[in-house]
Design a protein around this motif. Structure first.
Motif, PDB file in Angstrom:
ATOM      1  N   ARG A 192      68.973  -5.718  49.175  1.00  0.00           N
ATOM      2  CA  ARG A 192      68.711  -5.651  47.736  1.00  0.00           C
ATOM      3  C   ARG A 192      69.451  -6.750  46.985  1.00  0.00           C
ATOM      4  NH1 ARG A 192      66.193  -1.089  45.572  1.00  0.00           N
ATOM      5  NH2 ARG A 192      65.230   0.102  47.262  1.00  0.00           N
ATOM      6  N   TYR A 193      70.657  -7.027  47.385  1.00  0.00           N
ATOM      7  CA  TYR A 193      71.370  -8.147  46.768  1.00  0.00           C
ATOM      8  C   TYR A 193      70.664  -9.462  47.095  1.00  0.00           C
ATOM      9  CZ  TYR A 193      75.682  -6.349  44.634  1.00  0.00           C
ATOM     10  OH  TYR A 193      76.604  -5.768  43.794  1.00  0.00           O
ATOM     11  N   ALA A 194      70.136  -9.598  48.329  1.00  0.00           N
ATOM     12  CA  ALA A 194      69.437 -10.823  48.724  1.00  0.00           C
ATOM     13  C   ALA A 194      68.222 -11.058  47.835  1.00  0.00           C
ATOM     14  CB  ALA A 194      69.020 -10.736  50.187  1.00  0.00           C
ATOM     15  N   ARG A 195      67.489  -9.998  47.537  1.00  0.00           N
ATOM     16  CA  ARG A 195      66.302 -10.137  46.675  1.00  0.00           C
ATOM     17  C   ARG A 195      66.687 -10.583  45.273  1.00  0.00           C
ATOM     18  NH1 ARG A 195      64.974  -4.948  49.139  1.00  0.00           N
ATOM     19  NH2 ARG A 195      63.489  -5.280  50.836  1.00  0.00           N
ATOM     20  N   ARG A 196      67.919 -10.293  44.869  1.00  0.00           N
ATOM     21  CA  ARG A 196      68.392 -10.694  43.545  1.00  0.00           C
ATOM     22  C   ARG A 196      69.005 -12.094  43.540  1.00  0.00           C
ATOM     23  NH1 ARG A 196      69.934  -6.269  39.920  1.00  0.00           N
ATOM     24  NH2 ARG A 196      68.785  -4.418  40.553  1.00  0.00           N
ATOM     25  N   GLY A 197      69.018 -12.729  44.696  1.00  0.00           N
ATOM     26  CA  GLY A 197      69.532 -14.088  44.764  1.00  0.00           C
ATOM     27  C   GLY A 197      71.024 -14.222  44.943  1.00  0.00           C
ATOM     28  N   ALA A 198      71.710 -13.120  45.285  1.00  0.00           N
ATOM     29  CA  ALA A 198      73.160 -13.183  45.474  1.00  0.00           C
ATOM     30  C   ALA A 198      73.508 -14.035  46.690  1.00  0.00           C
ATOM     31  CB  ALA A 198      73.724 -11.783  45.639  1.00  0.00           C
ATOM     32  N   ARG A 199      74.696 -14.595  46.661  1.00  0.00           N
ATOM     33  CA  ARG A 199      75.246 -15.277  47.831  1.00  0.00           C
ATOM     34  C   ARG A 199      76.071 -14.254  48.601  1.00  0.00           C
ATOM     35  NH1 ARG A 199      78.103 -20.073  44.712  1.00  0.00           N
ATOM     36  NH2 ARG A 199      78.291 -18.410  43.175  1.00  0.00           N
ATOM     37  N   LEU A 200      75.741 -14.049  49.851  1.00  0.00           N
ATOM     38  CA  LEU A 200      76.252 -12.908  50.606  1.00  0.00           C
ATOM     39  C   LEU A 200      77.204 -13.329  51.720  1.00  0.00           C
ATOM     40  CD1 LEU A 200      72.931 -10.867  51.001  1.00  0.00           C
ATOM     41  CD2 LEU A 200      74.776 -10.472  49.357  1.00  0.00           C
ATOM     42  N   VAL A 201      78.236 -12.523  51.886  1.00  0.00           N
ATOM     43  CA  VAL A 201      79.120 -12.624  53.045  1.00  0.00           C
ATOM     44  C   VAL A 201      79.094 -11.244  53.694  1.00  0.00           C
ATOM     45  CG1 VAL A 201      81.419 -13.146  53.890  1.00  0.00           C
ATOM     46  CG2 VAL A 201      80.530 -14.327  51.863  1.00  0.00           C
ATOM     47  N   LEU A 202      78.489 -11.166  54.867  1.00  0.00           N
ATOM     48  CA  LEU A 202      78.249  -9.889  55.530  1.00  0.00           C
ATOM     49  C   LEU A 202      79.224  -9.704  56.678  1.00  0.00           C
ATOM     50  CD1 LEU A 202      74.345  -9.974  55.661  1.00  0.00           C
ATOM     51  CD2 LEU A 202      75.838  -9.153  53.823  1.00  0.00           C
ATOM     52  N   VAL A 259      70.864  -8.901  60.495  1.00  0.00           N
ATOM     53  CA  VAL A 259      70.802  -8.602  59.066  1.00  0.00           C
ATOM     54  C   VAL A 259      70.894  -9.887  58.251  1.00  0.00           C
ATOM     55  CG1 VAL A 259      71.848  -7.295  57.181  1.00  0.00           C
ATOM     56  CG2 VAL A 259      71.799  -6.330  59.488  1.00  0.00           C
ATOM     57  N   ALA A 260      71.728 -10.815  58.668  1.00  0.00           N
ATOM     58  CA  ALA A 260      71.854 -12.087  57.960  1.00  0.00           C
ATOM     59  C   ALA A 260      70.517 -12.824  57.942  1.00  0.00           C
ATOM     60  CB  ALA A 260      72.928 -12.951  58.614  1.00  0.00           C
ATOM     61  N   ALA A 261      69.803 -12.814  59.068  1.00  0.00           N
ATOM     62  CA  ALA A 261      68.498 -13.480  59.135  1.00  0.00           C
ATOM     63  C   ALA A 261      67.506 -12.823  58.171  1.00  0.00           C
ATOM     64  CB  ALA A 261      67.969 -13.435  60.569  1.00  0.00           C
ATOM     65  N   GLU A 262      67.530 -11.491  58.088  1.00  0.00           N
ATOM     66  CA  GLU A 262      66.670 -10.781  57.129  1.00  0.00           C
ATOM     67  C   GLU A 262      66.941 -11.258  55.706  1.00  0.00           C
ATOM     68  OE1 GLU A 262      65.960  -6.289  58.933  1.00  0.00           O
ATOM     69  OE2 GLU A 262      67.607  -6.655  57.542  1.00  0.00           O
ATOM     70  N   CYS A 263      68.216 -11.356  55.367  1.00  0.00           N
ATOM     71  CA  CYS A 263      68.598 -11.722  53.998  1.00  0.00           C
ATOM     72  C   CYS A 263      68.247 -13.171  53.693  1.00  0.00           C
ATOM     73  CB  CYS A 263      70.077 -11.449  53.776  1.00  0.00           C
ATOM     74  SG  CYS A 263      70.499  -9.689  53.833  1.00  0.00           S
ATOM     75  N   ARG A 264      68.358 -14.040  54.690  1.00  0.00           N
ATOM     76  CA  ARG A 264      67.959 -15.439  54.484  1.00  0.00           C
ATOM     77  C   ARG A 264      66.457 -15.532  54.234  1.00  0.00           C
ATOM     78  NH1 ARG A 264      71.620 -16.296  59.188  1.00  0.00           N
ATOM     79  NH2 ARG A 264      73.641 -16.941  58.313  1.00  0.00           N
ATOM     80  N   GLU A 265      65.687 -14.725  54.954  1.00  0.00           N
ATOM     81  CA  GLU A 265      64.237 -14.713  54.735  1.00  0.00           C
ATOM     82  C   GLU A 265      63.888 -14.254  53.319  1.00  0.00           C
ATOM     83  OE1 GLU A 265      62.477 -12.333  57.751  1.00  0.00           O
ATOM     84  OE2 GLU A 265      62.963 -13.735  59.374  1.00  0.00           O
ATOM     85  N   LEU A 266      64.769 -13.477  52.725  1.00  0.00           N
ATOM     86  CA  LEU A 266      64.560 -13.021  51.351  1.00  0.00           C
ATOM     87  C   LEU A 266      65.068 -14.034  50.329  1.00  0.00           C
ATOM     88  CD1 LEU A 266      65.580  -9.281  51.848  1.00  0.00           C
ATOM     89  CD2 LEU A 266      63.272 -10.147  51.388  1.00  0.00           C
ATOM     90  N   GLY A 267      65.577 -15.154  50.808  1.00  0.00           N
ATOM     91  CA  GLY A 267      65.971 -16.239  49.917  1.00  0.00           C
ATOM     92  C   GLY A 267      67.452 -16.354  49.630  1.00  0.00           C
ATOM     93  N   ALA A 268      68.277 -15.566  50.277  1.00  0.00           N
ATOM     94  CA  ALA A 268      69.710 -15.583  49.971  1.00  0.00           C
ATOM     95  C   ALA A 268      70.452 -16.593  50.842  1.00  0.00           C
ATOM     96  CB  ALA A 268      70.307 -14.197  50.178  1.00  0.00           C
ATOM     97  N   GLN A 269      71.547 -17.117  50.301  1.00  0.00           N
ATOM     98  CA  GLN A 269      72.521 -17.837  51.109  1.00  0.00           C
ATOM     99  C   GLN A 269      73.428 -16.796  51.747  1.00  0.00           C
ATOM    100  OE1 GLN A 269      73.548 -20.658  47.580  1.00  0.00           O
ATOM    101  NE2 GLN A 269      74.339 -21.636  49.418  1.00  0.00           N
ATOM    102  N   VAL A 270      73.620 -16.899  53.050  1.00  0.00           N
ATOM    103  CA  VAL A 270      74.340 -15.841  53.764  1.00  0.00           C
ATOM    104  C   VAL A 270      75.339 -16.437  54.751  1.00  0.00           C
ATOM    105  CG1 VAL A 270      74.134 -13.754  55.175  1.00  0.00           C
ATOM    106  CG2 VAL A 270      72.262 -14.400  53.639  1.00  0.00           C
ATOM    107  N   SER A 271      76.522 -15.849  54.775  1.00  0.00           N
ATOM    108  CA  SER A 271      77.514 -16.128  55.800  1.00  0.00           C
ATOM    109  C   SER A 271      77.806 -14.822  56.526  1.00  0.00           C
ATOM    110  CB  SER A 271      78.792 -16.692  55.179  1.00  0.00           C
ATOM    111  OG  SER A 271      79.756 -16.964  56.184  1.00  0.00           O
ATOM    112  N   ALA A 272      77.767 -14.846  57.849  1.00  0.00           N
ATOM    113  CA  ALA A 272      78.029 -13.650  58.660  1.00  0.00           C
ATOM    114  C   ALA A 272      79.393 -13.794  59.326  1.00  0.00           C
ATOM    115  CB  ALA A 272      76.941 -13.462  59.713  1.00  0.00           C
ATOM    116  N   VAL A 273      80.262 -12.826  59.087  1.00  0.00           N
ATOM    117  CA  VAL A 273      81.642 -12.909  59.588  1.00  0.00           C
ATOM    118  C   VAL A 273      81.967 -11.637  60.367  1.00  0.00           C
ATOM    119  CG1 VAL A 273      84.060 -13.257  58.986  1.00  0.00           C
ATOM    120  CG2 VAL A 273      82.265 -14.257  57.547  1.00  0.00           C
ATOM    121  N   PRO A 274      81.939 -11.669  61.700  1.00  0.00           N
ATOM    122  CA  PRO A 274      82.317 -10.480  62.467  1.00  0.00           C
ATOM    123  C   PRO A 274      83.720 -10.019  62.083  1.00  0.00           C
ATOM    124  CG  PRO A 274      81.301 -12.118  63.891  1.00  0.00           C
ATOM    125  CD  PRO A 274      81.528 -12.786  62.576  1.00  0.00           C
ATOM    126  N   THR A 275      83.841  -8.737  61.751  1.00  0.00           N
ATOM    127  CA  THR A 275      85.094  -8.220  61.204  1.00  0.00           C
ATOM    128  C   THR A 275      85.307  -6.790  61.648  1.00  0.00           C
ATOM    129  OG1 THR A 275      84.779  -9.572  59.202  1.00  0.00           O
ATOM    130  CG2 THR A 275      86.374  -7.773  59.061  1.00  0.00           C
TER     131      THR A 275
END
Length: 321
Positions: free
Chosen positions: A25-35, A46-62
């Motif tokens: 939902r944040y991705a659809r709103r154009g947020a820049r995400l750190v997952l 999940v990061a790939a899903e969000c990129r397909e929705l147009g978001a900039q995404v960084s995935a950080v295993p934590t």
């Protein structure tokens, strides 16, 4: 929304359930995400899903039980996008079993994840909020931050502690006009957390009906930074038990114990398991767990009717001479 105006949002527990839905939902709103989540492969899905929705995404295993991991997560977000606007503390695990049957290591790990993971998140992000002069910490608690139930003692302990922690932060940050603390208190939500739960009951686990959709919780999370309200409940039907818990604890205990035995724990053929308390699923899990059905509300209505009847009888008792 331009990328400069787009908020930077960090989400822990992003690989399934509420976290995954919130990320979408944040991705659809154009947020820049750190997952963030424990499993790199699940996170990348999940990061790939969000990129397909147009978001900039960084995935950080934590692993949120490790304070160093969480500090590194905040540092990665700030290095990647220059700031952190919203931190969503959502990582959580569940365990079923009577207190004396729950292994100490499992009890401790639930606390470390659900409570200390949030403490680590607050310690990591608040310095960034202070330097910016703004930011919102959104903690995902539970209806079980305000009521109790047998056979889930570590979860209850972690969620009661989380609400207290959130209230203290709210008080201590009152003078920081741009920094906000919000807590979301969902009742039962249709997510895979029940399939993933540790189980020491010998019985099969079912969530207490009715289950809300993860989308409802995600909407509450996204709205939280703009609201003045400190705590937001999701799942009004189950929230109705809070007055019963306060006004008539003996009735509450009887009703919830019966619900636990008949609705939540069924079929005495389940294997004992640690679930995902220590090890995450290898792959990303769905947002939903497949727990919603038309019959759930009827079951819950029967429970509420029994509670009302019991409360009426309890309140009409005459004290003995």
């Amino acid at each position: 929304m331009t990328s400069r105006a787009a908020p930077v949002v960090v989400i822990t527990g992003a690989s399934s359930g509420i976290g995954r839905e919130t990320a979408r939902r944040y991705a659809r709103r154009g947020a820049r995400l750190v997952l963030a989540s424990r499993s790199r492969s699940a996170l990348e899905t999940v990061a790939a899903e969000c990129r397909e929705l147009g978001a900039q995404v960084s995935a950080v295993p934590t692993d949120v039980t490790r304070e160093g991991d969480v500090r590194a997560l905040a540092a990665c977000a700030a290095a990647e996008f220059g700031r952190i606007d919203v931190w969503v503390g959502n990582a959580g695990v569940f365990s079923y079993g009577a207190f004396e049957r729950t292994p100490e290591r499992v009890f401790r790990q639930v606390i470390e994840t659900n409570l200390m993971g949030q403490v680590h998140g607050a310690r990591a992000v608040l310095p960034y909020f202070r330097r910016q002069g703004s930011g919102t910490l959104v903690l995902v608690g539970s209806l079980y931050s305000r009521v109790s139930s047998r056979d889930i003692s570590p979860y209850i302990t972690s969620k009661w502690g989380l609400l207290g922690f959130a209230e203290v932060l709210r008080q201590e940050l009152r003078g920081e006009r741009g920094i906000r603390v919000r807590i979301i208190l969902p009742a039962t939500v249709d997510t895979p957390i029940y399939q993933h739960a540790a189980n020491f009951t010998g019985r099969r686990v079912h969530p207490l009906p009715p289950a809300s959709s993860p989308a409802r919780v995600a909407r509450a999370i996204i709205k939280a930074p703009r609201r003045r309200r400190f705590a937001t409940s999701v799942g009004q039907a189950q929230r109705s038990v809070i007055p019963l818990h306060r006004a008539a604890p003996p009735v509450y205990d009887v009703v919830t114990s019966a619900a636990k035995s008949t609705l939540e724990l069924r079929d005495a053929d389940a294997e004992l398991t640690d679930g995902t308390v220590f090890e995450p699923p290898a792959e990303a899990s769905p947002t939903t767990g497949g727990w919603r059905s038309p019959g759930q509300r009827m079951l819950f209505a029967a429970v509420v009717l029994a509670a009302v009847s019991g409360l009426t009888a309890w309140s009409q008792r005459k004290p003995s001479d």
